[in-house]
Every structure is written in C-alpha cells, then in structure tokens.
Design a protein around this motif. Structure first.
Motif, PDB file in Angstrom:
ATOM      1  N   PRO A 156       7.064  -4.057  -7.041  1.00 20.65           N
ATOM      2  CA  PRO A 156       5.974  -5.023  -7.110  1.00 20.65           C
ATOM      3  C   PRO A 156       6.040  -6.478  -6.458  1.00 20.65           C
ATOM      4  N   GLU A 157       7.251  -6.990  -6.922  1.00 20.64           N
ATOM      5  CA  GLU A 157       7.622  -8.150  -6.394  1.00 20.64           C
ATOM      6  C   GLU A 157       7.940  -8.328  -4.873  1.00 20.64           C
ATOM      7  N   ALA A 158       8.406  -6.963  -4.288  1.00 20.25           N
ATOM      8  CA  ALA A 158       8.842  -7.030  -3.006  1.00 20.25           C
ATOM      9  C   ALA A 158       7.499  -6.907  -2.144  1.00 20.25           C
ATOM     10  N   LEU A 159       6.599  -6.181  -2.727  1.00 23.21           N
ATOM     11  CA  LEU A 159       5.401  -5.862  -1.851  1.00 23.21           C
ATOM     12  C   LEU A 159       4.624  -7.006  -2.089  1.00 23.21           C
ATOM     13  N   HIS A 169      12.008   3.345   5.301  1.00 21.84           N
ATOM     14  CA  HIS A 169      12.282   2.084   4.378  1.00 21.84           C
ATOM     15  C   HIS A 169      11.139   1.836   3.168  1.00 21.84           C
ATOM     16  N   LEU A 170       9.765   2.233   3.601  1.00 24.89           N
ATOM     17  CA  LEU A 170       8.848   1.991   2.393  1.00 24.89           C
ATOM     18  C   LEU A 170       9.143   2.943   1.125  1.00 24.89           C
ATOM     19  N   ARG A 171       9.602   4.036   1.416  1.00 27.43           N
ATOM     20  CA  ARG A 171       9.591   5.153   0.231  1.00 27.43           C
ATOM     21  C   ARG A 171      10.818   4.724  -0.558  1.00 27.43           C
ATOM     22  N   ARG A 172      11.914   4.096   0.071  1.00 28.66           N
ATOM     23  CA  ARG A 172      12.811   3.555  -0.832  1.00 28.66           C
ATOM     24  C   ARG A 172      12.311   2.175  -1.598  1.00 28.66           C
ATOM     25  N   ILE A 173      11.684   1.184  -0.811  1.00 31.52           N
ATOM     26  CA  ILE A 173      11.167   0.083  -1.477  1.00 31.52           C
ATOM     27  C   ILE A 173      10.249   0.589  -2.693  1.00 31.52           C
ATOM     28  N   LEU A 178       3.019  -6.678   5.427  1.00 33.75           N
ATOM     29  CA  LEU A 178       2.329  -5.519   5.156  1.00 33.75           C
ATOM     30  C   LEU A 178       1.185  -5.194   5.738  1.00 33.75           C
ATOM     31  N   VAL A 179       0.284  -6.411   6.401  1.00 34.59           N
ATOM     32  CA  VAL A 179      -0.885  -6.201   7.116  1.00 34.59           C
ATOM     33  C   VAL A 179      -0.319  -5.751   8.660  1.00 34.59           C
ATOM     34  N   ALA A 180       0.811  -6.284   9.068  1.00 41.60           N
ATOM     35  CA  ALA A 180       1.320  -6.123  10.535  1.00 41.60           C
ATOM     36  C   ALA A 180       1.565  -4.741  10.469  1.00 41.60           C
ATOM     37  N   LEU A 181       2.356  -3.958   9.615  1.00 43.54           N
ATOM     38  CA  LEU A 181       2.608  -2.564   9.305  1.00 43.54           C
ATOM     39  C   LEU A 181       1.497  -1.628   9.305  1.00 43.54           C
ATOM     40  N   PHE A 182       0.497  -2.206   8.569  1.00 41.19           N
ATOM     41  CA  PHE A 182      -0.721  -1.183   8.104  1.00 41.19           C
ATOM     42  C   PHE A 182      -2.012  -2.130   8.185  1.00 41.19           C
ATOM     43  N   PRO A 183      -2.450  -2.343   9.583  1.00 42.27           N
ATOM     44  CA  PRO A 183      -3.773  -3.157   9.724  1.00 42.27           C
ATOM     45  C   PRO A 183      -4.916  -2.792   8.967  1.00 42.27           C
ATOM     46  N   GLU A 184      -4.873  -1.527   8.482  1.00 39.65           N
ATOM     47  CA  GLU A 184      -5.989  -1.086   7.555  1.00 39.65           C
ATOM     48  C   GLU A 184      -6.014  -2.009   6.325  1.00 39.65           C
ATOM     49  N   PHE A 185      -4.678  -2.292   5.825  1.00 38.98           N
ATOM     50  CA  PHE A 185      -4.652  -3.089   4.437  1.00 38.98           C
ATOM     51  C   PHE A 185      -5.587  -4.557   4.750  1.00 38.98           C
ATOM     52  N   ARG A 186      -5.854  -4.973   5.710  1.00 39.40           N
ATOM     53  CA  ARG A 186      -6.124  -6.183   5.845  1.00 39.40           C
ATOM     54  C   ARG A 186      -7.990  -6.160   5.564  1.00 39.40           C
ATOM     55  N   ALA A 187      -8.494  -5.266   5.400  1.00 36.15           N
ATOM     56  CA  ALA A 187      -9.740  -4.991   4.924  1.00 36.15           C
ATOM     57  C   ALA A 187      -9.905  -5.398   3.427  1.00 36.15           C
ATOM     58  N   ILE A 188      -8.781  -5.113   2.593  1.00 35.04           N
ATOM     59  CA  ILE A 188      -8.801  -5.559   1.260  1.00 35.04           C
ATOM     60  C   ILE A 188      -8.089  -6.560   0.861  1.00 35.04           C
ATOM     61  N   ASP A 189      -7.493  -7.419   1.920  1.00 29.68           N
ATOM     62  CA  ASP A 189      -7.077  -8.814   1.520  1.00 29.68           C
ATOM     63  C   ASP A 189      -7.748  -9.747   1.054  1.00 29.68           C
ATOM     64  N   ALA A 190      -7.588 -10.080  -0.345  1.00 30.11           N
ATOM     65  CA  ALA A 190      -8.283 -11.096  -0.948  1.00 30.11           C
ATOM     66  C   ALA A 190      -9.742 -10.656  -1.055  1.00 30.11           C
ATOM     67  N   LEU A 191     -10.148  -9.288  -1.110  1.00 37.34           N
ATOM     68  CA  LEU A 191     -11.315  -8.889  -1.196  1.00 37.34           C
ATOM     69  C   LEU A 191     -11.769  -8.832  -2.481  1.00 37.34           C
ATOM     70  N   VAL A 192     -12.972  -9.343  -2.994  1.00 35.85           N
ATOM     71  CA  VAL A 192     -13.630  -9.480  -4.356  1.00 35.85           C
ATOM     72  C   VAL A 192     -14.552  -8.003  -4.357  1.00 35.85           C
ATOM     73  N   VAL A 193     -14.679  -7.244  -5.545  1.00 37.49           N
ATOM     74  CA  VAL A 193     -15.340  -6.396  -5.583  1.00 37.49           C
ATOM     75  C   VAL A 193     -15.613  -6.401  -7.090  1.00 37.49           C
ATOM     76  N   ARG A 194     -16.883  -6.590  -7.270  1.00 37.44           N
ATOM     77  CA  ARG A 194     -17.357  -6.681  -8.708  1.00 37.44           C
ATOM     78  C   ARG A 194     -17.846  -5.570  -9.339  1.00 37.44           C
ATOM     79  N   ASP A 195     -16.674  -4.791 -10.000  1.00 36.21           N
ATOM     80  CA  ASP A 195     -17.206  -3.692 -10.743  1.00 36.21           C
ATOM     81  C   ASP A 195     -16.431  -3.502 -11.934  1.00 36.21           C
ATOM     82  N   PHE A 196     -16.700  -2.478 -12.610  1.00 41.26           N
ATOM     83  CA  PHE A 196     -16.130  -2.258 -14.050  1.00 41.26           C
ATOM     84  C   PHE A 196     -14.418  -2.134 -13.849  1.00 41.26           C
ATOM     85  N   TYR A 197     -13.881  -1.761 -12.881  1.00 44.26           N
ATOM     86  CA  TYR A 197     -12.467  -1.327 -12.733  1.00 44.26           C
ATOM     87  C   TYR A 197     -11.646  -2.673 -12.507  1.00 44.26           C
TER      88      TYR A 197
END
Length: 563
Positions: free
Chosen positions: A418-421, A407-411, A430-449
């Motif tokens: 981008p709208e779907a994601l 499913h995801l490779r088609r999406i 997204l977090v239900a499928l990939f619990p690893e993504f929870r770590a960056i949910d609304a995560l603020v990182v202060r760097d150049f990028y």
C-alpha cells in the motif's frame, strides 16, 4: 470612554466596513485579500479601544504594548476567525496595573461579536518555553505590533523570540511534530476524505502554517534573523504550495460567510455551492455568462490537487526537521544500508538513485518501488525528483512497457505494497503505466461504500487486506468471536493473491467513466490493460470474475450471517 462598551459609532463603523469586505470577496473571490482587509479593519477597532481604555497616546504607556499573534498576527483574519491578542509588559507589576482596562477592552471586543483570545504576559514569560501551552510559544512566531511601547515590542521580536528558538529549537520542533502527527491520525492520515476539514486535515491550512513555522524556527535558530518563511522552502514545492494556500483561503472565506461561523468542513452541500460559484477559480461574476459551472467532482479534484501540494511540502519539511533518533535506531538504519543495489543506495533508511534519471527505464523505476514495498524504505527527496524526471523521459512508452506485470505482481504481494502504490500514484507512475487510472484520480463519489476518494478507497482495500494477512489473532478489544482470523486463513491459502490485489486496484475505475454501470466500465478498462500486460488467459478470467462480483460481498454482509 467611561464605559467598556464600544460606542455606537465604532460598532456601526465595524459593521459597515465588514459588509464592504464581504461584498469585495463575493465580487472577486479573493480570500486572502478579504482576510487581510478584515485584519486591517480589526486593527482600527483595536487601536481605537486601546486609546479609549488604556492610553490616549497610541505610543504609550512605557513598558507596555499590544501585540497581534496567531492568524491575526499574520493578517489572515478570516470572517469568523478568533482575534488573538497579547498584552505585553516589562514586569508583573506593570501588567497588574493594567488588569482592569485589559479586561474592559476584551469585553468591548466581545460586544462587537468578535471572538477574542487574549493573554497578558511579561517579556520574561514570553522567553520561557511553555511545554503545556505549545500554541502560545508558536503563536509568537506570527507576532505583529499594534500599539504601545514599540521598543518593548522590538525586544520581544529581535531578542526574546530568536533566543527562545535557539535555546529550545529541538523541544519546539519535537512538540510541533508530535502535535501534527496526532492531528493527522485524527483525520486518518490521508488528504482524501470526501468531506474534508480544510483547516485541520492533512494538506490543509494548518499544515501550510506548520511549514511556515518550521522554516521560521530553523532560520531564527541559524541566523537570529526574520525572513519570509516561504523563501526557505524547496523551490520546486514553493509555488504549488502558495497557489494551494490561495485556493484554500478563498474556500475558507466562502465557508465562513455561508455558515456565519468558524466552520471549516467541506460538506457535500457546500461543495456543490462552491463549485457553482467557482470558488478558488475567480468569482462567479467574473466568469463569462455562458461558461458552464464546474461540476462538484471537478472542483473537489482541484481541492485535492492543492491539498497534495501542501501535504508534500509539509511531509518534506517535517522529515527534515525530525530530531535524531536513538543510537540503536541509527544502527538499524545503517544496517539497512546493506539493501543498496546497483541502481539505488540506501542511506540512513532512505533510497537515493545512483544513476541519472535520463538513463532510467520503466523497469528501473518499478524496481525502486519494489524496494519500498519489500522493506518499507522511504524515498529521499532526490529519489522523488528522479522519478518525476525519469517519467518525463519515458511517459510516451510507459503504458506499453512489457515488464510491467512481472514487477507489479511482485509489488502487490509484498508486505508494504500500500505504501508503494500510494507513492507510485503521488509521483505519477501509476497513471503513466495505466492511463485508465486517471479517471478515478481524486474522484469523489457519494455513495454508501466510500469514505474516501475512489483512488484512496482502492488503496485502502489493499491495505486492509495486507493488515488482515499479518494478523493471526483478533484485536485485544474485540468482543466475542472475531471474523478476522477466519478471513486471514482464507487469504493465506490463496495461490495467487496478486490477482486479488490487482482486481482491487482496478475494481472501481469504471466510476470515472460515463454511464451508470461502473462494473461494466471497469471490465472495459481491464480489457485494454490486459492487452498491454500480457496476463495469462486463466488469470484474466479470475480478475474479471472478481471485479464483476465485487459488490456481492457487501450485499451478502447486509442480508445474512455468512458464518
């Protein structure tokens, strides 16, 4: 008083009481209480000046009154907010007779260092739609009586404003939607700025007020009655939005007091200070002495969670209030109804579920977002609730669902991925499928990028690539030779673009893991994801290569001309 200058007694009273309001806020952290107490204090000052300069009788003179509007009318007067006043009269002749006292009163308030916005209008002028001054017409929705002829104010509130809303509802709502859209675009149409403006950005205080105004306009047009706007909001969204408003109110008070001006941008420095004080989480003095201070990243996650609540409410109300489109657009939307499937109906450009959420599985939910990615059809509110209910039923087995990768490779390669994601992330899929993504949910990182939170940064990279793929020539404003067509050609030649998009989705998940090497953290997370998804070994190698080397492009751009 013979002079327009405020007496020293009044000035001392205002200064002393203002200090008490500030002390109470710093003790309790209650921003709404501080805004209301300051409104009450300014009420006393304003009515005293009214008696001194306009009428010794606070109920007089006839056919003239003083009205609080805007934030002051709502009793949301933050420490350095403007004091908006309306001097209302029955006729222009009455208004002219009070012109000099009104000017003297405004000067007296300025002498007290209050920022005053005042206007003098007749009842008839208030009843006319001001297309060139939408702010005034909307500010009347927050009107509140202060002094003078209360019967005149009653006519304004009970007759003139309801009639104005009924007569010009479509124009008012249309203008309000357009102004809101322009404001959102100015802030990138995202809540996830690293240094957000908590008043004007999407999901901020202005959006909360837009939601109130839309509910008030609708109810005044429907029944002519004044009701609590919050009571008209969808029940599932009401409590989170009110809690978000309380958090933002406390934060805005903190910003005003800390900077001693009406400044509403949460800079990195102020985020650190707000986190250390626990702003929005009660006062620092009320917390246990041994309780650790909040980390700035955790405090900002709370901010973004609240901004999401307001953003979702506002989006739903704006959608419901949108004026009907042209008949041609309606025909197009009807034509899109042919996209309906056994699981979903498409009605007027929106997706509706056909089966109860309890009968849905992960594959059905993913099929919904595949429709979004393929056709850019918006989710109905019923569909959003359906997704959330379905996820509660399948959350424990969602990460191990065997069909996720197909499913995801088609999406990922569909034109509106981008709208779907973003919708998948907003609703928790997204977090239900990939619990690893929870770590960056609304995560603020202060760097150049990063200009946005890490999750939004990842979506933005995918969006930029999709935009690049749909661009066959340089933008009209581009000067000289553009690099975009060259990269667009390279992108079009990829045999498996889904691997690139998948890599971008997870390239920074390591930033939410402890340790300084986020690339290594991302690769470790991918190892767990690969084990669940069953991705082919050669595809795993490609994904790992892209993640491991994703910093090389930025380093190369900074050092040499690759063309």
């Amino acid at each position: 008083m013979s002079s327009s200058a405020p007496s020293s007694t009044l000035a001392e009273h205002y200064a002393g009481e203002s200090a008490k309001v500030r002390y109470a806020f710093e003790t309790t952290g209650d921003g709404l209480a501080a805004a209301r107490e300051r409104s009450k204090l300014v009420d006393k000052v304003v009515t005293q000046l009214y008696r001194d300069l306009l009428s010794p009788d606070p109920a007089g003179p006839g056919n003239f009154c003083l009205v609080a509007v805007g934030g002051y009318g709502r009793q949301e007067l933050f420490p350095y907010s403007d004091v908006d006043l309306l001097f209302l009269s029955e006729s222009g002749r009455v208004s002219e007779s009070f012109r000099q006292p009104v000017a003297a009163m405004a000067r007296a308030l300025w002498d007290l260092r209050l920022r005053v916005g005042h206007s003098a209008r007749t009842l008839a002028e208030c009843g006319r739609l001001h297309r060139d001054n939408l702010e005034f017409s909307i500010s009347l929705l927050d009107c509140r009586f202060l002094a003078g002829d209360q019967d005149l104010f009653g006519r304004l509130r009970n007759e003139v404003i309801p009639e104005l809303m009924a007569r010009h509802r479509h124009e008012l709502v249309g203008d309000l939607l357009e102004v809101t859209r322009e404001r959102h675009e100015k802030h990138g149409s995202t809540i996830f700025h690293l240094e957000p403006n908590l008043k004007e950005a999407p999901g901020g205080l202005r959006d909360y007020h837009v939601s109130r105004w839309l509910a008030l306009i609708w109810e005044l047009d429907r029944s002519g009655r004044w009701m609590s706007p919050e009571s008209q909001w969808p029940l599932p969204l009401r409590a989170p939005a009110v809690q978000a408003f309380e958090f933002l109110a406390g934060t805005r008070c903190f910003l005003h007091y800390r900077q001693e001006r009406d400044a509403n941008v949460l800079t990195y420095e102020l985020q650190d200070q707000a986190a250390s004080l626990g702003i929005g989480h009660g006062s620092a003095s009320a917390r246990k002495a041994d309780a650790p201070a909040l980390a700035p990243a955790d405090w900002m996650r709370a901010y973004f969670r609240h901004a999401r609540s307001i953003d979702r409410l506002t989006a739903q109300l704006l959608d419901g209030a949108s004026p009907s489109r042209s008949s041609l657009y309606g025909l197009f939307q009807d034509w899109r109804s042919r996209l309906s499937s056994a699981d979903f109906s498409v009605v007027r450009g929106r997706i509706f579920p056909r089966r109860p959420a309890a009968l849905a599985d992960v594959g059905t939910v993913l099929s919904l977002f595949e429709m979004v990615a393929r056709h850019k059809i918006e989710l109905s509110h019923e569909a959003e609730r359906w997704v959330e209910e379905a996820l509660r039923a399948v959350a424990d087995r969602a990460p191990a669902y065997p069909g996720t990768w197909e499913h995801l490779r088609r999406i990922l390669v569909l034109p509106h991925a981008p709208e779907a994601l973003r919708a998948m992330h907003r609703l928790g899929l997204l977090v239900a499928l990939f619990p690893e993504f929870r770590a960056i949910d609304a995560l603020v990182v202060r760097d150049f990028y990063h200009r946005y939170t890490v999750d939004e940064h990842s979506f933005m990279t995918i969006q930029n690539l999709h935009d690049l793929g749909g661009r066959s020539s340089p933008p009209p404003s581009a000067a000289g030779e553009s690099w975009e067509p060259k990269f667009s050609e390279v992108l079009a030649e990829l045999e498996q673009p889904e691997l690139l998009f998948f890599s971008l989705l997870f390239h920074d998940v390591g930033k939410g893991k402890p340790g300084g090497d986020h690339v290594r953290g991302s690769l470790e997370a991918m190892g767990k994801i690969f084990a669940r998804l069953g991705i082919e070994p050669q595809d795993r190698e490609t994904i790992c290569f892209l993640i491991q080397n994703h910093l090389e492009m930025s380093a190369t751009f900074q050092r040499r001309d690759i063309f």
